[in-house]
Design an enzyme around this catalytic site. Structure first.
Site, PDB file in Angstrom:
ATOM      1  N   ARG A 171      52.816  49.619 -17.608  1.00 43.48           N
ATOM      2  CA  ARG A 171      53.348  49.290 -16.287  1.00 43.48           C
ATOM      3  C   ARG A 171      53.924  47.875 -16.198  1.00 43.48           C
ATOM      4  O   ARG A 171      54.570  47.520 -15.233  1.00 43.48           O
ATOM      5  CB  ARG A 171      52.295  49.524 -15.203  1.00 43.48           C
ATOM      6  N   ARG A 175      61.443  42.410 -20.439  1.00 39.68           N
ATOM      7  CA  ARG A 175      62.864  42.219 -20.112  1.00 39.68           C
ATOM      8  C   ARG A 175      63.542  41.274 -21.082  1.00 39.68           C
ATOM      9  O   ARG A 175      62.959  40.260 -21.449  1.00 39.68           O
ATOM     10  CB  ARG A 175      63.014  41.586 -18.720  1.00 39.68           C
ATOM     11  N   ARG A 248      35.262  49.206 -12.526  1.00 40.42           N
ATOM     12  CA  ARG A 248      35.216  47.805 -12.924  1.00 40.42           C
ATOM     13  C   ARG A 248      35.256  47.009 -11.637  1.00 40.42           C
ATOM     14  O   ARG A 248      35.848  47.430 -10.641  1.00 40.42           O
ATOM     15  CB  ARG A 248      36.437  47.413 -13.771  1.00 40.42           C
ATOM     16  N   ARG A 279      41.718  35.122 -14.347  1.00 42.44           N
ATOM     17  CA  ARG A 279      42.832  34.508 -13.604  1.00 42.44           C
ATOM     18  C   ARG A 279      42.313  33.436 -12.658  1.00 42.44           C
ATOM     19  O   ARG A 279      41.152  33.459 -12.248  1.00 42.44           O
ATOM     20  CB  ARG A 279      43.530  35.533 -12.705  1.00 42.44           C
ATOM     21  N   GLU A 299      38.614  34.464 -11.187  1.00 44.21           N
ATOM     22  CA  GLU A 299      38.238  35.877 -11.215  1.00 44.21           C
ATOM     23  C   GLU A 299      37.533  36.221 -12.522  1.00 44.21           C
ATOM     24  O   GLU A 299      38.074  35.989 -13.597  1.00 44.21           O
ATOM     25  CB  GLU A 299      39.490  36.761 -11.097  1.00 44.21           C
ATOM     26  N   TYR A 347      43.571  54.541  -8.669  1.00 45.66           N
ATOM     27  CA  TYR A 347      44.104  53.206  -8.479  1.00 45.66           C
ATOM     28  C   TYR A 347      45.428  53.309  -7.733  1.00 45.66           C
ATOM     29  O   TYR A 347      46.431  53.712  -8.294  1.00 45.66           O
ATOM     30  CB  TYR A 347      44.300  52.447  -9.802  1.00 45.66           C
ATOM     31  N   ASP A 349      48.335  51.283  -5.509  1.00 46.08           N
ATOM     32  CA  ASP A 349      48.868  50.059  -4.927  1.00 46.08           C
ATOM     33  C   ASP A 349      49.000  50.286  -3.424  1.00 46.08           C
ATOM     34  O   ASP A 349      48.966  51.426  -2.954  1.00 46.08           O
ATOM     35  CB  ASP A 349      50.237  49.735  -5.542  1.00 46.08           C
TER      36      ASP A 349
HETATM   37  P1  FAD Z   1      39.957  50.052   0.923  1.00 41.92           P
HETATM   38  O1  FAD Z   1      40.825  48.906   1.262  1.00 41.92           O
HETATM   39  O2  FAD Z   1      38.980  49.917  -0.190  1.00 41.92           O
HETATM   40  O3  FAD Z   1      39.162  50.469   2.259  1.00 41.92           O
HETATM   41  C1  FAD Z   1      38.035  51.299   2.258  1.00 41.92           C
HETATM   42  C2  FAD Z   1      37.121  50.800   3.352  1.00 41.92           C
HETATM   43  O4  FAD Z   1      36.057  51.753   3.548  1.00 41.92           O
HETATM   44  C3  FAD Z   1      36.440  49.475   3.023  1.00 41.92           C
HETATM   45  O5  FAD Z   1      36.672  48.562   4.059  1.00 41.92           O
HETATM   46  C4  FAD Z   1      34.952  49.859   2.910  1.00 41.92           C
HETATM   47  O6  FAD Z   1      34.093  48.829   3.360  1.00 41.92           O
HETATM   48  C5  FAD Z   1      34.870  51.061   3.830  1.00 41.92           C
HETATM   49  N1  FAD Z   1      33.752  51.962   3.544  1.00 41.92           N
HETATM   50  C6  FAD Z   1      33.373  52.455   2.343  1.00 41.92           C
HETATM   51  N2  FAD Z   1      32.288  53.249   2.493  1.00 41.92           N
HETATM   52  C7  FAD Z   1      31.982  53.269   3.816  1.00 41.92           C
HETATM   53  C8  FAD Z   1      30.956  53.906   4.582  1.00 41.92           C
HETATM   54  N3  FAD Z   1      30.030  54.682   4.011  1.00 41.92           N
HETATM   55  N4  FAD Z   1      30.927  53.696   5.924  1.00 41.92           N
HETATM   56  C9  FAD Z   1      31.864  52.893   6.521  1.00 41.92           C
HETATM   57  N5  FAD Z   1      32.848  52.263   5.832  1.00 41.92           N
HETATM   58  C10 FAD Z   1      32.913  52.461   4.485  1.00 41.92           C
HETATM   59  N6  FAD Z   1      47.820  46.636  -4.295  1.00 41.92           N
HETATM   60  C11 FAD Z   1      49.089  46.145  -4.249  1.00 41.92           C
HETATM   61  O7  FAD Z   1      50.001  46.843  -3.773  1.00 41.92           O
HETATM   62  N7  FAD Z   1      49.351  44.865  -4.690  1.00 41.92           N
HETATM   63  C12 FAD Z   1      48.392  44.051  -5.201  1.00 41.92           C
HETATM   64  O8  FAD Z   1      48.686  42.917  -5.587  1.00 41.92           O
HETATM   65  C13 FAD Z   1      47.054  44.560  -5.273  1.00 41.92           C
HETATM   66  N8  FAD Z   1      46.058  43.791  -5.787  1.00 41.92           N
HETATM   67  C14 FAD Z   1      44.794  44.301  -5.852  1.00 41.92           C
HETATM   68  C15 FAD Z   1      43.770  43.497  -6.380  1.00 41.92           C
HETATM   69  C16 FAD Z   1      42.473  43.980  -6.471  1.00 41.92           C
HETATM   70  C17 FAD Z   1      41.380  43.117  -7.040  1.00 41.92           C
HETATM   71  C18 FAD Z   1      42.188  45.301  -6.016  1.00 41.92           C
HETATM   72  C19 FAD Z   1      40.804  45.866  -6.117  1.00 41.92           C
HETATM   73  C20 FAD Z   1      43.190  46.091  -5.479  1.00 41.92           C
HETATM   74  C21 FAD Z   1      44.496  45.613  -5.389  1.00 41.92           C
HETATM   75  N9  FAD Z   1      45.522  46.376  -4.839  1.00 41.92           N
HETATM   76  C22 FAD Z   1      46.803  45.881  -4.796  1.00 41.92           C
HETATM   77  C23 FAD Z   1      45.254  47.729  -4.284  1.00 41.92           C
HETATM   78  C24 FAD Z   1      44.950  47.725  -2.760  1.00 41.92           C
HETATM   79  O9  FAD Z   1      43.813  46.930  -2.512  1.00 41.92           O
HETATM   80  C25 FAD Z   1      44.709  49.159  -2.279  1.00 41.92           C
HETATM   81  O10 FAD Z   1      45.848  49.946  -2.481  1.00 41.92           O
HETATM   82  C26 FAD Z   1      44.340  49.309  -0.803  1.00 41.92           C
HETATM   83  O11 FAD Z   1      43.571  48.259  -0.316  1.00 41.92           O
HETATM   84  C27 FAD Z   1      43.580  50.599  -0.651  1.00 41.92           C
HETATM   85  O12 FAD Z   1      43.291  50.865   0.697  1.00 41.92           O
HETATM   86  P2  FAD Z   1      42.191  51.967   1.054  1.00 41.92           P
HETATM   87  O13 FAD Z   1      42.247  52.159   2.530  1.00 41.92           O
HETATM   88  O14 FAD Z   1      42.363  53.157   0.207  1.00 41.92           O
HETATM   89  O15 FAD Z   1      40.805  51.361   0.583  1.00 41.92           O
HETATM   90  N1  UDP Z   2      48.071  42.181 -19.214  1.00 43.23           N
HETATM   91  C1  UDP Z   2      47.927  41.318 -20.280  1.00 43.23           C
HETATM   92  N2  UDP Z   2      48.171  39.989 -20.095  1.00 43.23           N
HETATM   93  C2  UDP Z   2      48.536  39.487 -18.911  1.00 43.23           C
HETATM   94  C3  UDP Z   2      48.695  40.379 -17.817  1.00 43.23           C
HETATM   95  C4  UDP Z   2      48.445  41.717 -18.002  1.00 43.23           C
HETATM   96  O1  UDP Z   2      47.586  41.742 -21.366  1.00 43.23           O
HETATM   97  O2  UDP Z   2      48.731  38.263 -18.812  1.00 43.23           O
HETATM   98  C5  UDP Z   2      47.777  43.615 -19.449  1.00 43.23           C
HETATM   99  C6  UDP Z   2      46.330  43.982 -19.152  1.00 43.23           C
HETATM  100  O3  UDP Z   2      45.937  44.958 -20.093  1.00 43.23           O
HETATM  101  C7  UDP Z   2      46.407  44.605 -17.780  1.00 43.23           C
HETATM  102  C8  UDP Z   2      47.759  45.313 -17.848  1.00 43.23           C
HETATM  103  O4  UDP Z   2      48.571  44.437 -18.624  1.00 43.23           O
HETATM  104  O5  UDP Z   2      45.354  45.504 -17.556  1.00 43.23           O
HETATM  105  C9  UDP Z   2      48.390  45.576 -16.508  1.00 43.23           C
HETATM  106  O6  UDP Z   2      48.560  44.349 -15.825  1.00 43.23           O
HETATM  107  P1  UDP Z   2      48.611  44.254 -14.267  1.00 43.23           P
HETATM  108  O7  UDP Z   2      48.872  42.856 -13.878  1.00 43.23           O
HETATM  109  O8  UDP Z   2      49.507  45.330 -13.783  1.00 43.23           O
HETATM  110  O9  UDP Z   2      47.101  44.596 -13.942  1.00 43.23           O
HETATM  111  P2  UDP Z   2      46.317  44.773 -12.583  1.00 43.23           P
HETATM  112  O10 UDP Z   2      45.415  43.586 -12.529  1.00 43.23           O
HETATM  113  O11 UDP Z   2      47.314  44.833 -11.446  1.00 43.23           O
HETATM  114  O12 UDP Z   2      45.603  46.050 -12.842  1.00 43.23           O
END
Ligand code: FAD
Ligand code: UDP
Length: 366
Positions: A171, A175, A248, A279, A299, A347, A349
């Site tokens: 993903r 480039r 994870r 990070r 992180e 997973y 976005d």
């Molecule tokens: P969540 O946001 O997880 O919401 C679920 C909610 O349910 C939570 O508030 C939880 O507390 C609640 N809940 C769970 N169980 C119960 C229960 N029994 N009773 C009441 N409430 C409950 N996406 C991007 O597009 N760009 C990014 O840069 C990006 N970075 C990310 C970085 C990290 C570290 C992570 C983990 C995800 C990232 N994502 C990113 C993905 C993004 O967070 C998700 O797509 C989005 O938040 C998912 O929304 P959701 O409603 O499915 O779940």
């Molecule tokens: N990755 C890497 N080096 C970097 C950034 C990313 O090797 O500096 C690899 C790593 O395996 C990661 C994958 O590329 O799981 C996808 O990266 P992305 O940033 O999309 O990961 P996210 O944290 O959003 O899952």
């Protein structure tokens, strides 16, 4: 007659879109959220006037015109473009892998020179890459694999690159232009005023109760709505009857620093094995902040144990097979719609979770 049309369990983006659509259709929603705030993982906490992404850095990017227009109808977005930097033992490289990276790595200038070196280095891989290491070497060669991929990936996933599936790395853009934009999507940005503005809008018309765990009293809560939309972990809903799905997770070490600019960019990846964190995020740069102080988060990626926040579903056959068993039960559960990252063990976005909530809503009306 139930009191509400919908009981939404969880207040992340998935529930938010349902709440917004329901309000538009004149329906009522009760939102039950176990945390003490709404927004799920996109929630931001204000520290020193800076919006701190409490559950990890979130950059909104999408190629969907419909999703982009939708979020922009709720809140304006800024022009933030993610251009992270990699730090390998103090050597700085641009990401994603592009001409700036290749030039710094090999002292070269042209796409032709870069392609020649990669071609030479990928010679060691024959046939279709069968794991992440082979895939990475065949995309960008061994030098980049060793300095920018291996350590980072092994820290992030807690496994050897030879034991990880190749699609994880696919993903990332590669480039042969001098372009440091991490994403290929047409649209990108951060909501002006932070993500909470977006979620507050989505839940504007709903009745929200925070600090409530639906699973502590499912029979009672369920009676309150005609339909339940459940966005918590699917295995927890069914009392882990087939066993636990694995995740994870990330531990954040957040610190306020007495400087106005710590690293000059929002995201620095530490790609060596020795630095324990993956990070460092400097939150103010997402919104071009000029506050006097700064807030950073280191992180650390670890295995998930009960009580921790589940973040990334583990993409292996064992967990996917287990999920399919829960999905079958979910399918049969009358009056309950399972959605979102935890409800579907997927997973997503942000733009993808919005699209899937649009589809779920349309399905619920059919
Ligand atoms: P969540 O946001 O997880 O919401 C679920 C909610 O349910 C939570 O508030 C939880 O507390 C609640 N809940 C769970 N169980 C119960 C229960 N029994 N009773 C009441 N409430 C409950 N996406 C991007 O597009 N760009 C990014 O840069 C990006 N970075 C990310 C970085 C990290 C570290 C992570 C983990 C995800 C990232 N994502 C990113 C993905 C993004 O967070 C998700 O797509 C989005 O938040 C998912 O929304 P959701 O409603 O499915 O779940
Ligand atoms: N990755 C890497 N080096 C970097 C950034 C990313 O090797 O500096 C690899 C790593 O395996 C990661 C994958 O590329 O799981 C996808 O990266 P992305 O940033 O999309 O990961 P996210 O944290 O959003 O899952």
């Amino acid at each position: 007659m139930a009191k509400y049309d919908y009981v939404l369990v969880g207040s992340g983006l998935f529930s938010g879109v349902i709440a917004w659509e329901a309000a538009r259709a004149g329906k009522t929603c009760l939102v039950l959220e176990k945390r003490d705030h709404i927004g799920g993982n996109i929630y931001c906490e204000e520290v020193e006037g800076i919006h701190v992404h409490r559950y990890g850095a979130h950059i909104f990017h999408t190629s969907s015109r419909r999703v982009w227009d939708f979020v922009n109808s709720l809140v304006e977005f800024n022009r933030y473009t993610n251009s992270p930097v990699a730090n390998y033992h103090g050597e700085i490289y641009n990401l994603p892998f592009n001409m700036n990276t290749f030039s710094r790595m090999w002292g070269i200038r042209t796409p032709e020179e870069a392609k020649r070196i990669i071609e030479e280095q990928r010679g060691e891989i024959s046939g279709t890459p069968s794991n992440l290491e082979e895939q990475a070497i065949s995309l960008v060669g061994r030098d980049i694999y060793e300095k920018l991929i291996r350590g980072y990936t092994e820290k992030q996933w807690g496994r050897d690159c030879r034991e990880l599936p190749s699609f994880i790395i696919r993903r990332l853009p590669v480039r042969f232009t001098y372009d440091n934009n991490y994403f290929n999507d047409r649209f990108q940005g951060i909501p002006i005023g932070g993500y909470n503005k977006l979620t507050e809008k989505l839940f504007e018309k709903a009745e929200v109760r925070t600090g409530v765990d639906y699973l502590e009293n499912p029979e009672e809560y369920r009676k309150l709505g005609e339909t339940v939309v459940y966005t918590g972990p699917v295995d927890a809903y069914f009392g882990y009857c087939f066993g636990k799905l694995e995740y994870r997770t990330v531990r954040f070490e957040t610190e306020v620093l007495d400087t106005d600019n710590y690293q000059g960019v929002a995201v620095v990846n530490y790609t060596d094995r020795e630095t324990p964190y993956t990070r460092v995020i400097e939150h103010k740069h997402f919104e071009f902040g000029n506050q006097e102080k700064t807030v950073i988060s280191r992180e650390y990626s670890t295995d998930w144990k009960e009580g921790m926040e589940p973040y990334y579903p583990v993409n292996d056959e064992k967990n996917q097979a287990l999920y399919r068993k829960y999905a079958e039960l979910a399918q049969k559960e009358q009056g309950v719609v399972f959605g979102g990252r935890l409800g579907e063990y997927k997973y997503y976005d942000m733009d993808k979770v919005i699209e899937s909530a649009f589809a779920a809503w349309e399905n619920m009306q059919a």
